[in-house]
Design an enzyme around this catalytic site. Structure first.
Site, PDB file in Angstrom:
ATOM      1  N   GLY A  73       8.917  -0.766  -5.642  1.00 28.27           N
ATOM      2  CA  GLY A  73       7.888  -1.697  -6.331  1.00 28.27           C
ATOM      3  C   GLY A  73       7.543  -1.524  -7.867  1.00 28.27           C
ATOM      4  N   CYS A 307      -4.350   9.281  -6.401  1.00 31.80           N
ATOM      5  CA  CYS A 307      -3.359   9.735  -7.270  1.00 31.80           C
ATOM      6  C   CYS A 307      -2.205  10.409  -6.765  1.00 31.80           C
ATOM      7  CB  CYS A 307      -4.020  10.539  -8.526  1.00 31.80           C
ATOM      8  SG  CYS A 307      -5.720  10.210  -8.644  1.00 31.80           S
TER       9      CYS A 307
HETATM   10  N1  PLP Z   1       2.621  -2.565  -5.486  1.00 36.39           N
HETATM   11  C1  PLP Z   1       1.558  -2.462  -4.625  1.00 36.39           C
HETATM   12  C2  PLP Z   1       0.646  -3.262  -4.231  1.00 36.39           C
HETATM   13  C3  PLP Z   1       1.438  -1.039  -3.786  1.00 36.39           C
HETATM   14  O1  PLP Z   1       1.001  -0.721  -2.964  1.00 36.39           O
HETATM   15  C4  PLP Z   1       2.947  -0.188  -4.221  1.00 36.39           C
HETATM   16  C5  PLP Z   1       2.585   1.093  -3.635  1.00 36.39           C
HETATM   17  O2  PLP Z   1       1.712   1.493  -3.126  1.00 36.39           O
HETATM   18  C6  PLP Z   1       3.678  -0.331  -5.121  1.00 36.39           C
HETATM   19  C7  PLP Z   1       3.442  -1.569  -5.893  1.00 36.39           C
HETATM   20  C8  PLP Z   1       4.652   0.460  -5.532  1.00 36.39           C
HETATM   21  O3  PLP Z   1       5.777   0.253  -4.777  1.00 36.39           O
HETATM   22  P1  PLP Z   1       6.754   1.505  -4.471  1.00 36.39           P
HETATM   23  O4  PLP Z   1       5.994   2.827  -3.893  1.00 36.39           O
HETATM   24  O5  PLP Z   1       7.965   1.010  -3.666  1.00 36.39           O
HETATM   25  O6  PLP Z   1       7.209   1.928  -6.314  1.00 36.39           O
END
Ligand code: PLP
Length: 362
Positions: A73, A307
């Site tokens: 993400g 964090c």
């Molecule tokens: N966006 C949201 C809402 C998330 O909860 C997270 C992870 O906690 C991310 C993005 C980041 O995703 P990734 O851990 O796959 O990089």
């Protein structure tokens, strides 16, 4: 020796990997060919990726050629926020750091006390006759679970000639994807492995690679594809369903009623939320104390925002909702998933009530 119990209530951080995903990754790990190689083993690896791409796309309701695989993400957000040409960028004040950190120059769209983005503020900031904006909003917030009015927001963004990116990391697999030009999804939130995710590019116009490399993913994301990760992602999607969310909603209601009766406060209680997510304050007890106490008793929960160092940081989400820092520092997040049982929640409630009672007695 009896094994220490573990009741995992931190699914928004990472969902346990589905056994079918582990098996699919193990199978693929034995395949060492590069999917870009023209020889037979390379072509076999390519065929596996394209087959997985189709299965993932079908599972989440998009077209295969709209998927651009990334390392998760965070990279998906960075690819859109950095790789899209735009005169200006707007992000909601409650976005995940994955979005906030990839658009440090962005103007913030405020949210109300209920944790819902303020559509009037969005309309104002989009403005009349101003340069079209790249707007980033999340489908559901990872701390509060609050679902955002993406359809209405998209109408505003489109009317202003802008582009909408939606972080759907917490909703993919739980809800149909909302309308948007770009979305981010991540496998480890839905039972796949960490380290794999995707941008869904419903309209790729204007998107440029941030990491060019060998031109993989139609030139939008260079780097040898993560074959085991992609296979695990596809297997997780193929083996997921949404039936558990009905029971999760009933458990959420029961848990929140119990904890409120014991003095707890549920943040964004009246907003439409994911049925697996509750952010709850125990007045007078720091979140770190709650986390340690719960951990010692075998409950894995987390503070609203943690964090990477594992330290509990101040939640920018609660702060954007107007919650005082001291109150925000007493909130922990309980997030459930498809293996969570009624007795997991009952046991957690009992532990929470005991801790709250000890604090009152102290
Ligand atoms: N966006 C949201 C809402 C998330 O909860 C997270 C992870 O906690 C991310 C993005 C980041 O995703 P990734 O851990 O796959 O990089």
């Amino acid at each position: 020796m009896t094994e220490k119990r573990l009741i995992y209530l931190d699914w928004n951080a990472t969902a346990p990997t589905r056994p079918q995903a582990v098996a699919a990754m193990a199978d693929a790990a034995g395949l060492w060919a590069n999917p870009s190689s023209v020889h037979g083993p390379g072509r076999a690896a390519r065929a596996m990726i394209e087959d997985a791409r189709e299965r993932i796309a079908t599972g989440i309701g998009v077209f295969p050629d709209q998927l651009v695989f990334t390392s998760g993400g965070t990279e998906a957000a960075a690819l859109v926020m950095r790789g899209m040409s735009a005169a200006r960028r707007l992000v909601s004040a409650i976005e995940h750091d994955a979005v906030l950190m990839s658009a440090p120059d962005a103007a913030l769209v405020r949210v109300g006390q209920d944790g819902i983005i303020d559509l009037d503020a969005l309309r104002d900031i989009l403005g009349d006759g101003q340069a079209p904006a790249l707007v980033a909003l999340m489908h559901a917030n990872n701390e509060t679970g609050v679902l955002q009015p993406i359809e209405e927001a998209y109408e505003l963004v489109q009317a202003a000639g802008g582009t909408l990116f939606v972080d759907a990391v917490q909703t993919a697999g739980k809800r149909p994807l909302p309308p948007a030009d770009f979305l981010a999804v991540s496998a480890h939130k839905l039972g796949g492995p960490p380290g794999i995710g995707a941008v869904i590019a419903r309209c790729a116009t204007g998107l440029h690679a941030v990491q060019k490399g060998g031109g993989q993913e139609r030139g939008l994301r260079g780097g040898t594809e993560n074959l085991p990760g992609i296979m695990g992602f596809a297997a997780a999607i193929a083996n997921s369903d949404r039936d558990w969310l009905v029971e999760a909603a009933a458990r959420q209601n029961r848990m929140e009623a119990r904890l409120k009766a014991a003095g707890g406060r549920v943040f964004a209680e009246r907003a439409e939320r994911l049925p697996n997510t509750s952010l709850i304050r125990m007045p007078g007890v720091a979140a770190t104390t709650q986390l340690i106490s719960m951990d010692l008793q075998g409950f894995a929960v987390s503070a609203g925002s943690a964090c990477s160092s594992g330290k509990v940081g101040a939640s920018h989400v609660l702060s954007a909702m107007g919650v005082a820092p001291q109150e925000a520092g007493e909130a922990i997040r309980i997030s459930t998933g498809w293996t969570t049982t009624d007795s997991d929640i009952d046991d957690f409630c009992t532990a929470w009530e005991d801790l709250a009672a000890r604090r009152v007695a102290a």
